[in-house]
Write an enzyme that holds these catalytic residues in place. Structure first.
Site, PDB file in Angstrom:
ATOM      1  N   PHE A 195      32.081  30.787  42.540  1.00 22.48           N
ATOM      2  CA  PHE A 195      30.986  31.745  42.748  1.00 22.48           C
ATOM      3  C   PHE A 195      29.809  31.421  41.822  1.00 22.48           C
ATOM      4  O   PHE A 195      28.653  31.494  42.219  1.00 22.48           O
ATOM      5  CB  PHE A 195      31.479  33.175  42.494  1.00 22.48           C
ATOM      6  CG  PHE A 195      30.550  34.219  43.028  1.00 22.48           C
ATOM      7  CD1 PHE A 195      30.627  34.613  44.352  1.00 22.48           C
ATOM      8  CD2 PHE A 195      29.578  34.804  42.230  1.00 22.48           C
ATOM      9  CE1 PHE A 195      29.757  35.566  44.866  1.00 22.48           C
ATOM     10  CE2 PHE A 195      28.698  35.755  42.737  1.00 22.48           C
ATOM     11  CZ  PHE A 195      28.800  36.136  44.063  1.00 22.48           C
ATOM     12  N   PHE A 217      43.902  47.956   7.598  1.00 18.00           N
ATOM     13  CA  PHE A 217      44.482  46.994   8.541  1.00 18.00           C
ATOM     14  C   PHE A 217      44.321  47.504   9.984  1.00 18.00           C
ATOM     15  O   PHE A 217      44.664  48.643  10.275  1.00 18.00           O
ATOM     16  CB  PHE A 217      45.966  46.821   8.192  1.00 18.00           C
ATOM     17  CG  PHE A 217      46.726  45.918   9.128  1.00 18.00           C
ATOM     18  CD1 PHE A 217      46.367  44.581   9.283  1.00 18.00           C
ATOM     19  CD2 PHE A 217      47.792  46.414   9.863  1.00 18.00           C
ATOM     20  CE1 PHE A 217      47.076  43.760  10.141  1.00 18.00           C
ATOM     21  CE2 PHE A 217      48.512  45.594  10.721  1.00 18.00           C
ATOM     22  CZ  PHE A 217      48.148  44.267  10.872  1.00 18.00           C
ATOM     23  N   GLN A 218      43.784  46.681  10.840  1.00 19.67           N
ATOM     24  CA  GLN A 218      43.586  46.975  12.269  1.00 19.67           C
ATOM     25  C   GLN A 218      42.559  48.082  12.534  1.00 19.67           C
ATOM     26  O   GLN A 218      42.523  48.649  13.623  1.00 19.67           O
ATOM     27  CB  GLN A 218      44.905  47.348  12.957  1.00 19.67           C
ATOM     28  CG  GLN A 218      45.912  46.196  12.998  1.00 19.67           C
ATOM     29  CD  GLN A 218      47.130  46.493  13.843  1.00 19.67           C
ATOM     30  OE1 GLN A 218      47.631  47.608  13.845  1.00 19.67           O
ATOM     31  NE2 GLN A 218      47.601  45.484  14.561  1.00 19.67           N
ATOM     32  N   VAL A 247      37.015  39.326  41.719  1.00 20.07           N
ATOM     33  CA  VAL A 247      35.586  39.015  41.675  1.00 20.07           C
ATOM     34  C   VAL A 247      35.448  37.493  41.697  1.00 20.07           C
ATOM     35  O   VAL A 247      36.208  36.783  41.061  1.00 20.07           O
ATOM     36  CB  VAL A 247      34.953  39.626  40.413  1.00 20.07           C
ATOM     37  CG1 VAL A 247      33.605  39.013  40.091  1.00 20.07           C
ATOM     38  CG2 VAL A 247      34.835  41.135  40.584  1.00 20.07           C
ATOM     39  N   GLU A 265      46.849  44.648  27.422  1.00 12.31           N
ATOM     40  CA  GLU A 265      46.417  46.028  27.669  1.00 12.31           C
ATOM     41  C   GLU A 265      45.310  46.110  28.718  1.00 12.31           C
ATOM     42  O   GLU A 265      45.167  47.132  29.396  1.00 12.31           O
ATOM     43  CB  GLU A 265      45.966  46.688  26.365  1.00 12.31           C
ATOM     44  CG  GLU A 265      47.086  46.946  25.361  1.00 12.31           C
ATOM     45  CD  GLU A 265      47.371  45.755  24.460  1.00 12.31           C
ATOM     46  OE1 GLU A 265      46.852  44.642  24.736  1.00 12.31           O
ATOM     47  OE2 GLU A 265      48.119  45.914  23.473  1.00 12.31           O
TER      48      GLU A 265
HETATM   49  C1  LIG Z   1      35.270  38.625  32.856  1.00 12.60           C
HETATM   50  C2  LIG Z   1      34.215  37.863  33.594  1.00 12.60           C
HETATM   51  N1  LIG Z   1      33.766  36.695  33.134  1.00 12.60           N
HETATM   52  C3  LIG Z   1      32.817  36.004  33.812  1.00 12.60           C
HETATM   53  C4  LIG Z   1      32.301  36.493  34.975  1.00 12.60           C
HETATM   54  C5  LIG Z   1      31.239  35.699  35.756  1.00 12.60           C
HETATM   55  N2  LIG Z   1      31.863  35.224  37.003  1.00 12.60           N
HETATM   56  C6  LIG Z   1      31.739  35.859  38.179  1.00 12.60           C
HETATM   57  S1  LIG Z   1      32.595  35.142  39.414  1.00 12.60           S
HETATM   58  C7  LIG Z   1      33.144  33.925  38.408  1.00 12.60           C
HETATM   59  C8  LIG Z   1      33.998  32.810  38.930  1.00 12.60           C
HETATM   60  C9  LIG Z   1      35.357  33.252  39.327  1.00 12.60           C
HETATM   61  O1  LIG Z   1      36.155  32.115  39.498  1.00 12.60           O
HETATM   62  P1  LIG Z   1      37.466  32.134  40.351  1.00 12.60           P
HETATM   63  O2  LIG Z   1      38.319  33.271  39.945  1.00 12.60           O
HETATM   64  O3  LIG Z   1      38.083  30.795  40.325  1.00 12.60           O
HETATM   65  O4  LIG Z   1      36.921  32.480  41.820  1.00 12.60           O
HETATM   66  P2  LIG Z   1      35.979  31.542  42.742  1.00 12.60           P
HETATM   67  O5  LIG Z   1      34.608  32.084  42.666  1.00 12.60           O
HETATM   68  O6  LIG Z   1      36.100  30.145  42.254  1.00 12.60           O
HETATM   69  O7  LIG Z   1      36.564  31.681  44.092  1.00 12.60           O
HETATM   70  C10 LIG Z   1      32.643  34.091  37.115  1.00 12.60           C
HETATM   71  C11 LIG Z   1      32.910  33.167  35.982  1.00 12.60           C
HETATM   72  C12 LIG Z   1      32.777  37.740  35.409  1.00 12.60           C
HETATM   73  N3  LIG Z   1      32.333  38.322  36.521  1.00 12.60           N
HETATM   74  N4  LIG Z   1      33.750  38.401  34.723  1.00 12.60           N
END
Ligand SMILES: Cc1ncc(C[n+]2csc(CCOP(=O)(O)OP(=O)(O)O)c2C)c(N)n1
Ligand SMILES: [Mg+2]
Length: 578
Positions: A467, A112-113, A382, A50
């Site tokens: 990142f 439930f739920q 992100v 979802e």
């Molecule tokens: C749901 C969620 N969990 C954790 C984070 C913290 N976070 C930001 S960027 C990132 C790494 C993303 O990894 P990836 O998709 O492999 O992209 P990369 O930066 O390696 O290119 C994390 C864990 C977040 N922004 N959103």
């Protein structure tokens, strides 16, 4: 058969131009999904999680400006919507979430739920109500839809399963509830005050955000009159950057130096439709004129001299006649010259010099830019993909760019691409995914196949949560907990019925992308990219330099010195490092 409450809902949605609902069914939602089936005009976009429905609806709403709809069954079903709904609400796009609920008479007994969606979703919505009796439904639904459209955000209608199935209350024909575009501009006194500030300044900089949508002419006219360089926030990129001789790029954590410089060297700042959150990147001690259609947004990030409440378009139209066009373009020339130098430096990093393997992510993004359609819709995860898109994927006024720019959630790109492609079946939709992001909602690959959505996914597969590793380096923390042991994503894609190809070397990229982009169906290109790519923010603070030194020292001391060698190899491209 007498019409049910759910039939009234479907009729209202249809009359309001809704063409699809993203979701996943469940017992409590059956009354609604069955009404969709009987009606047959609104399509059911069946996702596997979802959360994807929430993101997909958010993307559709961002692209069209009209209401998009998602639905989830009671308890865990609609609970899974929540992250996508947070994203939609924080991006201020109009989304209606239909949250089915447990039977009315069981509410409060730990059934439930059982959850309390009417409480749960309050924080991620502009309107959130429980429909307790069938008679409430038509009006609550209309109020919810209007709230989502007028306030820009999420409206949640919580409906116990049996209420969907109840006979419809007598109700006149449904009204069409659509987006409106009112003219909103500030009063004369405020405009005069703003003009005075700007006429007295000699080096004005404009910071432009997503509020500049539909106001490109006004933005350029204002920059021209003020001889002002224009910096943008990430969400403003698609509206600001193209055909813009005043553009000096982005600032902020993933921006680059020219954007920072233009803010640093101004003696007055105009903020246009932006909620750019990073205060250290905004100038202090200069007068600020801030334009926002939501008055409550003004002054949140920096002290504002003159608040102008209005849309960017209407406000700039009203302000321009009061401005004395500036003759001195020294500030503008200095900043655009700096931008050209910064741009040349960035472009150099994207050049394919040595048939690199793994690939430099800059090169991957620049190649996607080169080969992507002129009207492509890009979605970006992100993580570091945001950095590369911000720097290398160019907008042109027709291309669109969707990300989780305000909420900052991982795993957004694939589900947003689902929404984009469902809405625009004929346009090229390219998701730039992280390997972490893709894995987080990997099941949605199956959605692409099932709904026959020809989305193209490019995975920046660096084997890490890269990142976060950058953040650790800047904070002086040795890398920990960020490894990803990834499968062959191209193989997974193929076994899910998608076109899939793996790219190990820069020389293979063009062919792989062309094959994916021309493939008549969903496709995934898994690109092995360098893990240790550094992306320096425009302003390196003493703390960050200290942090990096600390990281390097601690890494060596903890016996992981080879990581530093990899980092050096990746980033010092003109040196031969063995
Ligand atoms: C749901 C969620 N969990 C954790 C984070 C913290 N976070 C930001 S960027 C990132 C790494 C993303 O990894 P990836 O998709 O492999 O992209 P990369 O930066 O390696 O290119 C994390 C864990 C977040 N922004 N959103
Ligand atoms: Mg990664």
């Amino acid at each position: 058969m007498t019409a049910t409450v759910a039939d009234v809902m479907v009729a209202t949605l249809k009359a309001s131009g809704v063409r699809r609902v993203y979701g996943l069914p469940g017992d409590s939602l059956n009354g609604f999904t069955d009404a969709l089936r009987r009606d047959g005009e609104i399509t059911w976009e069946h996702v596997r999680h979802e959360e994807a429905a929430g993101f997909a609806a958010a993307a559709e709403a961002a692209l069209t400006g009209e209401l998009a709809v998602c639905a989830g069954s009671c308890g865990p079903g609609n609970l899974h919507l929540i992250n996508g709904l947070f994203d939609a609400n924080r991006s201020r796009v109009p989304v209606l979430a239909i949250a089915a609920h447990i039977p009315r008479e069981e509410i409060g007994d730990g059934y439930f739920q059982e959850t309390h969606p009417d409480r749960l979703f309050v924080e991620c919505s502009v309107y959130c109500e429980l429909v307790s009796v069938p008679e409430q439904l038509p009006r609550v639904l209309e109020m919810a839809m209007r709230a989502a459209l007028a306030r820009g955000g999420v409206a949640v209608v919580v409906v116990p399963g049996e209420v969907f199935l109840a006979d419809a209350p007598s109700h006149p024909d449904p009204v069409a509830i659509r987006a409106t575009s009112p003219v909103v501009r500030p009063d004369e006194q405020s405009l005069a005050a703003a003009a005075q500030v700007l006429n007295n300044a000699s080096a004005v900089t404009i910071m432009a955000g997503a509020g500049c949508a539909g106001a490109h002419d006004q933005l350029l006219a204002l920059a021209g009159a003020l001889k002002a360089p224009v910096v943008h926030a990430f969400r403003g990129k698609e509206w600001v950057e193209y055909d813009n001789p005043y553009d000096v790029g982005m600032t902020g954590l993933i921006g680059f130096s020219s954007g920072y410089r233009a803010m640093e060297h101004c003696d007055a700042l105009v903020m246009l439709g932006t909620d750019f959150p990073y205060r250290p990147f905004l100038p202090d001690r200069v007068p600020v004129v801030q334009v926002d259609v939501r008055g409550e947004q003004i002054g949140k990030r920096v002290q504002v001299q003159v608040p102008l409440v209005g849309t960017v378009k209407d406000t700039v139209d009203a302000l321009l006649p009061l401005l004395e066009p500036k003759a001195d373009s020294g500030h503008l020339h200095r900043m655009t010259a700096h931008y050209r130098r910064a741009r040349a430096g960035l472009d150099k990093l994207a050049a394919d010099k040595r048939n690199a393997s793994p690939l430099h992510p800059q090169y991957v993004a620049a190649t996607i830019d080169k080969l992507g359609a002129a009207d492509a819709i890009f979605t970006v995860d992100v993580g570091t993909p945001c950095i590369w898109v911000a720097r290398y994927v160019r907008m042109n006024g027709t291309r669109r760019l969707i990300g989780s720019f305000s909420h900052g959630s991982m795993a957004n790109a694939l589900p947003q691409a689902i929404g984009a492609q469902a809405t625009y079946p004929g346009r090229q939709v390219v998701a730039l995914s992280g390997d972490g992001g893709l894995a987080m909602l990997l099941g949605e690959l199956l959605t692409l196949r099932q709904l026959q959505l020809p989305v193209k996914i490019v995975v920046f597969n660096n084997g890490a949560l890269s990142f976060v590793e950058l953040e650790m380096k800047a904070g002086g923390i040795p890398t920990y907990g960020t490894d990803l042991v990834d499968p062959d994503f191209a193989g997974i894609a193929r076994s899910a019925g998608l076109f899939g190809v793996r790219v190990e070397k820069a020389s293979e990229l063009d062919d792989a992308l062309r094959a994916a982009f021309t493939h008549n169906g969903p496709a995934l290109v898994d690109v092995r990219t360098a893990r240790q790519e550094l992306a320096l923010p425009p302003k390196l603070t003493y703390e960050q330099i200290k942090g990096f030194t600390l990281y390097a020292t601690r890494t060596v001391l903890s016996g992981e010195g080879s990581e530093l060698i990899e980092l050096t190899k990746t980033n010092l491209r003109d040196l031969e490092v063995e």
